[in-house]
Design an enzyme around this catalytic site. Structure first.
Site: not given
Ligand code: GLN
Ligand code: ZN
Length: 765
Positions: A24, A528, A573, A705
């Protein structure tokens, strides 16, 4: 001094997932950000979520006053505390919702605050920036509002703030500041005192102050400095005229000097992390707690593991609890850390095999465990018998134990393993790859288009057959290959469109993992993830990536990289096992991936990348535990490439540039090519890297990024900067991470510029 005497509840939790059982909060946040709902609807949606959560926790048995923590935050808990005590937000008396989100996410006028990992979890917090003249305006209204709305709904909740020492230890200096954040402790503490006084006026009898800085070796301050800061801060806080009783907490590990310092201060209640994982790293901790915490302080034993998903062995844990039961100051039961790191409830899982479903406890089930542990077996027979069953069936299950895997791993050499021949000889053999000077490549993923996402969703809902879905993916691979050929890249990738997530993809194909349908855990803000769970010995029933790699390679005469996620990242992860050491699973994944490497080689793939972006994330919080970790982590990676042919070029990719603590380990991975993030630090890190590395290096020259397209000139300059430290024979040209989150338009333009920048530099070599 006000004399609050409300007893501390017998059973409590440190915190509860904030996203909501049906996400939510995520929905409300995203709707608000996209302008689909207004502030008023946002307020009512989140209010309903909070009140429902309190009601649920009470129904689950947290029915004593102050048993329910009000650990509320729209974006992040550190940000929320920082707003409450004025560590961010300037000197305004109030900070609006939009201003709060601007701090977290940026807007057209300001860049967002940095975000980084919260201790050794996968949760990310917002990093406050402390200026020399930071005003620290107390904004107690933010907490009082929560207390009052809870009261109106019939609950006496316990407000939660991150404590002052931890806030400053996790903050950074604002630009232009001359002092370290911790230098401002006194001023910040004064603001906490104001907030606490206002809470006392509002009738609040207990406040939770979390000080996890006590359990980590932070670069900003050592154990002794943290202990000193705690003494200073809490002497003032506990000595304040008017305040609620203080419940101080030390989650995420064993407090060392900090425990002595806190014990001496005698807060009214103190939580310690006594989870199995923490006791494994510091065996004597429970005894030390017993000896150190004074009778004036009520002890809260954080016995239920709040960060993993296994059903507790209640019988065993009850013994641990009973070891404290006779103490003079009293004892309660809680979780080791906030439950924000686990999903809401196992009940939302409809597809788990029945035997397996029994083995898990998510947040709601952990609440039940806390209550059972505090109350004992006679009052909680059902919980104890569920726990007994879980323990028994898990030990006996074929899912957890695979003899073939165990004997294969047992037959491996112990300790360090090493790929033969050594790098120099392999490097010579790899000349046969015929790569040009300063070869260009990308990190793996290409933009995830709307079409691919739709195809995936529709495949999941049965709209597309397996075959139709595969055709859609193949078309995408084909177009990604064509694009790279057109751009003139040297080493190609298939683009990873078949992977929903770089870990979940492998978890779904390996035996020994299960994945959940609704096991969402907040990573940051509205983001998430659904971590897979390692339930037993891991093995690879069949090749996982070979068909895709073969198909992509068939479309081009250039080399196409095989693409694997390394063992450490897969574990980092996922939720891990608690019945074997992590290194055992790491070795098992290592050999499973080694089989994949062999199959890729047989399919004609001669460059293989093994991503380890999480290598640094798993680094233990305590310095003394780090070497053992890095040893097993490096070993697991090396197992993957151990038997690769000398002419197979092994690449690895790490996502960050702060290598300080792990540079030797990265060099120790012994990859043939290592790509790292360096664009944002403008290649500075190469100064220390080159001495330690023998491998070839791809210091990302384009920051993926942000959607910004770097110009040819800018990238040329970065390549030249890199060449100052890395000789041309060893330098690769690539972006600093995968392109999954970018759009096609900017990606194409950026990569075109990248190739052009390389060409210009090469022309001068
Ligand atoms: N091979 C992955 C990608 O290019 C590496 C991602 C990562 O380093 N988090 O998405
Ligand atoms: Zn990366």
């Amino acid at each position: 001094m006000t004399q609050f005497t409300a007893a501390f509840p017998q059973a409590t939790i440190e915190g509860y997932p904030r996203v909501g059982a049906n996400r939510e909060l995520k929905k409300a946040l995203e709707s608000y950000w996209h302008g689909r709902i207004d502030a008023e609807s946002f307020a009512s949606a989140t209010h309903a979520l909070r009140v429902d959560t309190y009601a649920r926790l009470r129904d689950l048995g947290l029915d004593e006053d102050y048993a329910i923590p009000a650990d509320v935050a729209y974006y992040d808990q550190v940000l929320e505390t920082a707003l409450t005590v004025g560590a961010v937000g300037g000197d305004a008396a109030e900070v609006s919702l939009d201003e709060e989100f601007a701090l977290a996410r940026g807007n057209k006028d300001r860049a967002p605050l940095e975000m980084t990992k919260w201790f050794d979890t996968n949760y990310h917090y917002i990093v406050p920036e402390i200026a020399d003249d930071q005003a620290f305006v107390a904004r107690p209204q933010r907490v009082i509002k929560l207390v009052e709305e809870a009261k109106a709904a019939g609950h006496k909740v316990r407000p939660y703030l991150v404590g002052p020492v931890t806030v400053l230890a996790l903050s950074k200096q604002a630009e232009g500041a001359t002092g370290a954040p911790l230098d401002r402790l006194d001023d910040l503490v004064a603001s906490y005192v104001t907030v606490l006084e206002a809470l006392a006026d509002a009738g609040v009898e207990w406040i939770q102050l979390a000080e996890p800085a006590t359990v980590a070796d932070l670069t900003v301050a050592n154990d002794a400095a943290i202990a000193e800061a705690l003494t200073k801060a809490y002497t003032t806080i506990l000595g304040a005229e008017k305040r609620p009783q203080v419940y101080l907490t030390t989650p995420y590990g064993s407090a060392r000097k900090g425990l002595d310092a806190i014990a001496a201060l005698k807060p009214e209640a103190l939580q310690v992390d006594l989870s199995v994982g923490t006791l494994a790293l510091d065996e004597g901790y429970a005894d030390r707690v017993r000896e150190t915490v004074p009778a004036e302080t009520h002890l809260v034993a954080g016995i239920i593991d709040g960060r993993n998903v296994w059903a507790a062995d209640l019988r065993k844990l009850r013994k641990l609890y009973e070891g404290f039961a006779e103490r003079e100051g009293g004892v309660s039961v809680s979780t080791s850390v906030s439950l924000q790191h686990v999903p809401h409830t196992v009940e939302a899982e409809t597809k788990l095999p029945v035997d397996v479903a029994n083995w898990f406890s998510f947040a709601n089930e952990k609440v039940t465990e806390v209550i059972a542990l505090a109350g004992g077996e006679s009052e909680n027979a059902q919980a104890f018998s569920r726990a007994d069953r879980a323990v028994r069936t898990r030990t006996e299950s074929k899912r957890t134990h695979n003899d073939a895997v165990q004997s294969r791993v047992a037959a491996l050499p112990e300790g360090e393993v090493k790929r033969e021949p050594a790098f120099a000889e392999r490097n010579a053999a790899q000349e046969a790859l015929g790569l040009p000077q300063l070869p260009t490549t990308t990190i793996g993923s290409f933009p995830q288009t709307q079409e691919i996402r739709q195809a995936r969703a529709s495949h999941r809902n049965g709209g597309l057959t397996d075959e139709q879905y595969n055709e859609a993916l193949k078309a995408e691979v084909k177009s990604v290959i064509e694009l790279q050929e057109n751009l003139g890249l040297d080493v190609l990738v298939h683009g990873e469109p078949e992977r929903n997530d770089m870990v979940q993809y492998f978890a779904e194909l390996l035996d020994g993992f299960v994945v959940t349908e609704n096991g969402w855990v907040q990573s940051y803000g509205s983001r998430c993830t659904r971590p897979p769970i390692v339930v037993g010995d891991v093995s690879r029933p069949e090749p996982m990536t070979v068909e895709w790699a073969k198909y992509a390679q068939s479309l081009s005469d250039k080399h196409v990289k095989g693409m694997l996620t390394g063992p450490v990242t897969i574990l980092a992860w996922s939720f891990i096992r608690d019945d074997v050491h992590q290194s055992v699973s790491a070795d098992q994944i290592g050999v499973a991936l080694a089989d994949e490497v062999r199959d890729l080689e047989e399919a004609g793939i001669d460059i293989i990348q093994i991503d380890e972006p999480a290598l640094r994330e798993l680094l233990p919080l305590r310095e003394e535990d780090r070497k053992a970790y890095l040893d097993w982590a490096v070993r697991a990676f090396r197992l993957v490439s151990l038997d690769a042919k000398p002419e197979t070029q092994i690449h690895t990719h790490l996502c960050y540039s702060e290598f300080g603590q792990i540079i030797d380990a990265v060099a120790g991975l012994d990859a043939d090519v290592t790509s790292i993030e360096a664009a944002r630090s403008r290649m500075e890190l190469l100064e220390d890297i080159d001495e330690k590395f023998h491998s070839e290096i791809g210091p990302g020259i384009y920051d993926i990024h942000s959607p910004r397209v770097p110009s040819v000139e800018e990238m040329e300059e970065l390549i030249r900067a890199a060449l100052k430290n890395v000789p041309a024979e060893r330098l690769w040209i690539n972006p600093d991470c995968g392109l999954k989150t970018r759009g096609y338009a900017e990606t194409e333009e950026s990569l075109r510029n990248m190739v052009e920048a390389r060409n210009r530099v090469v022309a001068e070599l």
